[in-house]
Every structure is written in structure tokens, then in C-alpha cells.
Design a protein around this motif. Sequence first.
Motif, short mmCIF file in Angstrom:
data_model
loop_
_atom_site.label_atom_id
_atom_site.label_comp_id
_atom_site.label_asym_id
_atom_site.label_seq_id
_atom_site.Cartn_x
_atom_site.Cartn_y
_atom_site.Cartn_z
N UNK A 367 0.81 -1.23 0.00
CA UNK A 367 0.00 0.00 0.00
C UNK A 367 0.84 1.28 0.00
N UNK A 368 2.11 1.19 -0.42
CA UNK A 368 3.02 2.34 -0.34
C UNK A 368 2.48 3.57 -1.08
N UNK A 369 1.93 3.38 -2.27
CA UNK A 369 1.40 4.52 -3.04
C UNK A 369 0.26 5.20 -2.29
N UNK A 370 -0.64 4.40 -1.75
CA UNK A 370 -1.80 4.95 -1.03
C UNK A 370 -1.36 5.63 0.27
N UNK A 371 -0.35 5.06 0.96
CA UNK A 371 0.17 5.71 2.17
C UNK A 371 0.73 7.09 1.82
N UNK A 372 1.52 7.16 0.74
CA UNK A 372 2.12 8.43 0.34
C UNK A 372 1.05 9.47 0.05
N UNK A 373 0.01 9.05 -0.64
CA UNK A 373 -1.08 9.96 -1.00
C UNK A 373 -1.79 10.51 0.24
N UNK A 374 -2.08 9.64 1.22
CA UNK A 374 -2.75 10.08 2.45
C UNK A 374 -1.86 10.99 3.28
N UNK A 375 -0.59 10.61 3.42
CA UNK A 375 0.34 11.40 4.23
C UNK A 375 0.59 12.79 3.65
N UNK A 376 0.48 12.92 2.33
CA UNK A 376 0.64 14.22 1.67
C UNK A 376 -0.42 15.24 2.12
N UNK A 377 -1.48 14.76 2.78
CA UNK A 377 -2.53 15.67 3.27
C UNK A 377 -2.08 16.48 4.49
N UNK A 378 -1.00 16.04 5.16
CA UNK A 378 -0.47 16.78 6.31
C UNK A 378 0.43 17.90 5.81
#
Length: 451
Positions: A367-378
Motif C-alpha cells: 500500500x506504499x502509493x496509497x500511504x504516500x497519497x494520504x500522508x501528503x494531506x499533512x
Amino acid sequence: MNPLATIQKIYFIGIGGIGMSALARYFHAKGVEVSGYDKTSTPLTRALEDSGIKIHYEERVELAPKDADVVVYTPAIPAQHAELVYYKEHGYTVVKRSDVLQWITESSFNICVGGTHGKTTVTTMIAHLLRHSGYGCNAFLGGISANYQTNFWSNERNVVVVEADEYDRSFLKLVPDIAVITAMDPDHLDIYGTAEEVEKAFIQFSQKVKPGGCLVTKYGLKRGADLKAARHFEYSVDNTAAGVHAADIKVEQGSYRFDVVAENWKLNDVVLHVGGLHNIENVLAAITVAKYLQIGDEQIKAAVADFKGVHRRFEYVLKNTAHTLIDDYAHHPEELRALISGVRSLFGKEQLVLVFQPHLFSRTKDLADAFAESLDMADEVILLPIYPARELPMEGVSSELILNKMKLKHKQVLDKEVMKGWMKEHKPGLVVMAGAGDIDAQVQAVKELLL
């Protein structure tokens, strides 16, 4: 044959796990002699020891009881664990936690809450509503209820509220009278292989509902059309096409006030003191169950207003004029997305520093791509090294895998000690710490550094 009645001595390998400790409390409350092993002493194991349960912390066969009627182990325990191997080779009754839950729920009215995230909060909310209103239930929770400081309680009413865990497909051993499904996102792909297999398992879970039973699901789930039961209710925080939804949401001093609108009933002025818009959605599921059980409107509203949350689920560790520190168990991209959105709904554009500890090499890889996408919201992200739990390292899989996929400017991977030094130096105003590993052990230290 259900062996519950004949158990006099029971031994737990991995007794400190959140689900295992609830079962240990259940048997202890029934007067069964309970003992166990765990790798490390934690607040959970110390609480069990304080109640009179014997626990040891060394993997040694000579310390394990030889007169146990049943040995229970968690899937988190390695297959080559010396005590587990001993019991299996010497003909003991060795079962998983899910088998014991199956025994307990074979003769009760069961409310089973499943979902790749949100299930612990919804389970705790339902159990709290039933307890606070006087309806009564036995509760097996996947977290510590902040109202009662426990993950288990018993009641003479033969109703069980239980968290239905999809890991290892163990939730398929339960037979719900009421089933709740909060999410069906890809997770535990080390077990399932593909997202489609995860969805298939949840469809199977929905089919386990007893004839004439009730299914409560989040609106808009992928393959939601395949989830069927005699009675089926869908809920959504904002989609008016759902059978149950929230309306007129207001933020008042960090709390939410809203109405709950259903096809043939309405609940006005519900107040929830737990942060995060996703928790409004979670409480809609709990309210739907309470309404189905014909609990009165005023009792429901009083219980929701009194709900204090679950430890490590959008938990305020520090909240003053200068600093806010929130601790959360989020360990899946969708949970992080919900967590960050919830923080934004309460704190607007305030600079958000997120400290995240990835959990499992396999989940990080899948899930690395999805983690990166979510974390970019911070606004700023500090990644800690991966918490391996039951896994061995995988080549090329580290926290840098997520970091390198992120678009955010302010991001770094730090170990725990360097992270604490960074906190001491920068003292940010809004900090969220998230993860399912041992990041929670750092929260008090960060709180003190911010103060």
C-alpha cells in the motif's frame, strides 16, 4: 461439543494482545484459572496481573502449565514458538482466539462488527450505548473504552457485542444476529493475496447473518450490492441517498452537534464529544443498531453525549492554548485519510505535523502509493522505521519506500530518539502520532517535550 463448560484451567500464548486479554478477563470473571505468556510487560499485562492472572515473559516450556485444559494462541505468535510447539506435540487442545469466540457466541444474541477500519470504535460505541441505556451486553472490544477503562465487561443479559476481525478470516467463525460492516478496503494482503479476496470474505461474513437478522453497512462500499440480509440499513455521514445519514453538522468547541435522518425516524440535536468527522459516521452505525433494538431516543442521545471514545482512537493526549497532541491507531491509508480529514475539520488550516510509524513490511509494500497519497494531506510528516510485528524484514521495503513516493516538501524518516529531539527543538502546535506498533510508548515523552 462446546467445551466451555468443562474448562477449569486455560493458558494464553500472547495474553497481552487486545483481543486475547479480553478473553482472559472473560474466563477470569467466570472463575476459571487463567495464566499466560507474552513477550513484554505492558499496561495491559500489568492490569491482568493486578487482577490475579499469572503471566511470564520468557519463552520457556518449563514455565508453561502442564495441566491446562485449553491453550489459546494468537496468529501474531510465530509458528515455531517453543511453548506453542510443545503443546501441539503433546496432544493438548490448542485453539485460536477466534475458536474461543465461536464457542462463546454459539448460544447468544450476537452483534458482530467487522470492517478493515472503524470496527473498534463502532464496537465500543454500540457496547457503550447498550450499557449506558441499561439494555445490557457482554462486550469483547479491540481497544480500551475510555468510559470504562477496559476492553471487556460481562452482563447477565445473553447479548454479546464483539469485534469481528478479518485477519486470518477469523470473523467467518461468528454467527451474527446483527452484523455491521464499516469498510472493505484492501488490507492483510499477506493473508488474502488480492483486494477481491478481501471483498469476497466480507460478502461471506454478511451471509453468516442468521435468518431474519439485520445487516448495517457503510453506504457506497465497493460490491455493496452483494451484501444482503433480511433487514439491511446503510449509513453515511453526508450522502442523503443512504438510509441513515447526518444533517446540519455544527462544530462547537471541539465537539459536533447534528441530526440523524432515517427513512422513517429522525433524531435531533445529537452531541458527540469525540473528534473526527469519521466518528460521526461511526456513531451513525451504532445509533442504527440501537434504534433496531428499540432503545429510546433520549437514552441514545444521553449515551452518545457521554461517550468518551477509545484509547488511541483520535485521543487527545494534550489540549491547551499552545499545543494539541492527538494519538491514533491509524495504520491503513484510508484510516490516515480519515484521521487527517477529522483533524482538519476541527483545526482548519493550522500547521499539522504527523508522526507515522508504518506497521508490517507486507502492508507497507502493498500500500506504499496509497500511504504516500494520504500522508501528503499533512503539512509536515515524520516517518519512523517500520514496526515489523510478526514479520521478518523484506528486501527493499522500508519507510523510505513511502517517503520517496510522497510529494510533500517537509518530510523525513527519523528514529524515535531523533524524532523526540526534533520535537524538543521545534515544539509544534498541532501534532498527531499514528500507528499500530509501539509508537504509543513515545506519546507521553512527546507530550512532556511539548510542555
